[in-house]
Structures are given as C-alpha cells and as structure tokens.
Design an enzyme around this catalytic site. Structure first.
Site, mmCIF file in Angstrom:
data_model
loop_
_atom_site.group_PDB
_atom_site.id
_atom_site.type_symbol
_atom_site.label_atom_id
_atom_site.label_comp_id
_atom_site.label_asym_id
_atom_site.label_seq_id
_atom_site.Cartn_x
_atom_site.Cartn_y
_atom_site.Cartn_z
ATOM 1 N N THR A 87 28.032 64.020 -9.195
ATOM 2 C CA THR A 87 26.590 63.763 -9.247
ATOM 3 C C THR A 87 25.967 64.553 -10.383
ATOM 4 O O THR A 87 26.502 65.585 -10.814
ATOM 5 C CB THR A 87 25.906 64.145 -7.917
ATOM 6 O OG1 THR A 87 24.511 63.814 -7.998
ATOM 7 C CG2 THR A 87 26.028 65.635 -7.636
ATOM 8 N N LYS A 144 20.841 67.744 -5.306
ATOM 9 C CA LYS A 144 22.122 67.724 -4.594
ATOM 10 C C LYS A 144 23.023 68.860 -5.069
ATOM 11 O O LYS A 144 23.677 69.525 -4.263
ATOM 12 C CB LYS A 144 22.832 66.381 -4.800
ATOM 13 C CG LYS A 144 22.217 65.223 -4.051
ATOM 14 C CD LYS A 144 23.056 63.961 -4.245
ATOM 15 C CE LYS A 144 22.455 62.776 -3.518
ATOM 16 N NZ LYS A 144 23.268 61.557 -3.692
ATOM 17 N N ASP A 151 27.172 59.742 -0.748
ATOM 18 C CA ASP A 151 26.114 58.757 -0.871
ATOM 19 C C ASP A 151 25.223 58.980 0.332
ATOM 20 O O ASP A 151 25.701 59.163 1.452
ATOM 21 C CB ASP A 151 26.646 57.332 -0.907
ATOM 22 C CG ASP A 151 25.572 56.364 -1.406
ATOM 23 O OD1 ASP A 151 24.805 56.744 -2.308
ATOM 24 O OD2 ASP A 151 25.486 55.238 -0.888
ATOM 25 N N SER A 152 23.957 59.024 0.081
ATOM 26 C CA SER A 152 23.037 59.350 1.157
ATOM 27 C C SER A 152 21.732 58.612 0.954
ATOM 28 O O SER A 152 21.434 58.117 -0.138
ATOM 29 C CB SER A 152 22.781 60.859 1.211
ATOM 30 O OG SER A 152 22.286 61.325 -0.034
ATOM 31 N N TYR A 165 12.815 62.006 -0.130
ATOM 32 C CA TYR A 165 11.753 61.664 0.820
ATOM 33 C C TYR A 165 11.319 62.871 1.667
ATOM 34 O O TYR A 165 10.586 62.701 2.640
ATOM 35 C CB TYR A 165 12.234 60.529 1.742
ATOM 36 C CG TYR A 165 12.522 59.238 1.004
ATOM 37 C CD1 TYR A 165 11.545 58.257 0.864
ATOM 38 C CD2 TYR A 165 13.773 59.005 0.438
ATOM 39 C CE1 TYR A 165 11.800 57.074 0.182
ATOM 40 C CE2 TYR A 165 14.042 57.824 -0.244
ATOM 41 C CZ TYR A 165 13.057 56.870 -0.373
ATOM 42 O OH TYR A 165 13.307 55.694 -1.052
#
Length: 202
Positions: free
Chosen positions: A8, A13, A70-71, A155
């Site tokens: 990433t 992250k 992946d989230s 978010y």
C-alpha cells in the site's frame, strides 16, 4: 529483523501497520520504496480477492513477503455498499471528504436506528515461494449525521464507535487499534505468523 513489504501507499494504513507490526520485530517497508511497482488494479469482487491480488503481485515483484489488506465500510441501509468500492465511492479521483459527503447524502433520510454499518478488513500475507495466509476483522458501529474528530482517515469522521459513543476520528490511536477491523485482522495475522513464516522459508 524480518523485512516485509506492505502492499500500500496509503499513509494512514502505513501508520497503523507500523505501530502494530513493529511491536513484533518486523521491519516494515512500503510500496513507496519500490517505485517500479505501479498501481495494482483491484479487480476482485470481494475484500479477500483484492487482498490476495495485491499481496501476490508485490511478493512476486519484490522477492519479499508481502502483506496486503483490502478494507472498507458496509452500510446496511445501502445493502452493504460501498463495500469494496469504499475508497472510490464518489469516483475514481475522489478523496475521503468526497466519499463522506456522498455517503451522508445517500443516508440523509435514513433514521438513526437504520444507520448501522461496519468496517471490514481482510488481510493477506504471501511469500515468494507461494505460502499464503489470510485473516479478517470487523468493527461494528453506525453512521453519524455530521463530522467529528481530526484523527484517523477514510470514513472515521462519520463512523460512531458504539463502546464510547465517539466518532472513530475522535479516538486515540491506541483506542482505535484495540477495537478496529484492521487491528483485529492484524492480531489474527500475528497469531498465525510463526506457522506462516516457517512455510515462507521452506
């Protein structure tokens, strides 16, 4: 120390991964150290497929063990959307603010009791020799009507943590790691790490 590559370039992250993984004696490298690796298309239909796509590609390109996740966020009132499209919910060139604005707009007429949601994370570790392991985690909560907090990313400014009643962006990093989807997935990964690492060296 054992070196692994995080598949990433997402600074949020990387920061979370570093805090957790370095506690276990792992040297953490990011894709920024491998500029020859371009963007890896996330063509999977699930978090698991996307995590494996990224980890396999990076392990092959670097010759090092790669860890990818992946989230995203699943909102019940939107039938699980945005899901795997969380990072590009408002479009391919959008940012966190645009994504949050779209989500709030989609939920503007949804009452509090139906604004349930969860963050989900699937993590994959892949070795160049083909050894693989995957884990997952979830973080239940609900979507607020307004922004609060300045921490976190994604978010977090509109996701309410049920335990504290605070928005995830108001939590300390330690609080968030202790209950987050990514923290849970990493904890499971680290529990599986000795067995995986042995297979990775075979």
């Amino acid at each position: 120390m054992d070196a692994i590559v995080l598949a990433t370039r997402n600074k949020g992250k990387i920061r979370e991964f570093n805090i957790l993984l370095q506690l276990f004696g792992l040297t953490v490298r990011s894709l920024d150290e491998f500029p020859e690796i371009g963007e890896i298309p996330e063509t999977g239909d699930t978090f698991l497929e996307n995590a494996l796509i990224k980890a396999r590609e990076v392990a092959k390109a670097t010759g090092l063990v790669a860890v990818a996740d992946d989230s995203g966020i699943e909102v019940d009132a939107l039938n699980g959307a945005p899901g795997v499209y969380s990072a590009r919910f408002a479009g391919p060139e959008c940012d966190d603010h645009a994504n949050n604005e779209k989500l709030l707009a989609e939920l503007k007429d949804v009452p509090d009791e139906k604004r349930t949601a969860r963050y989900r994370c699937v993590m994959a570790a892949v070795a160049p020799n083909g050894a693989e392991t995957t884990t997952d985690g979830s973080y239940e909560g609900h979507i607020a009507h307004e922004y609060k907090g300045s921490g976190g990313f994604g978010y977090d400014v509109i996701f309410i943590d049920p335990e504290s009643g605070l928005h995830a962006a108001e939590l300390t990093p330690e609080q968030k790691h202790s209950r987050s989807h990514r923290g849970e997935a990493i904890t499971k990964l680290l529990e599986a790490w000795p067995d995986f690492w042995e297979k990775a060296q075979a």
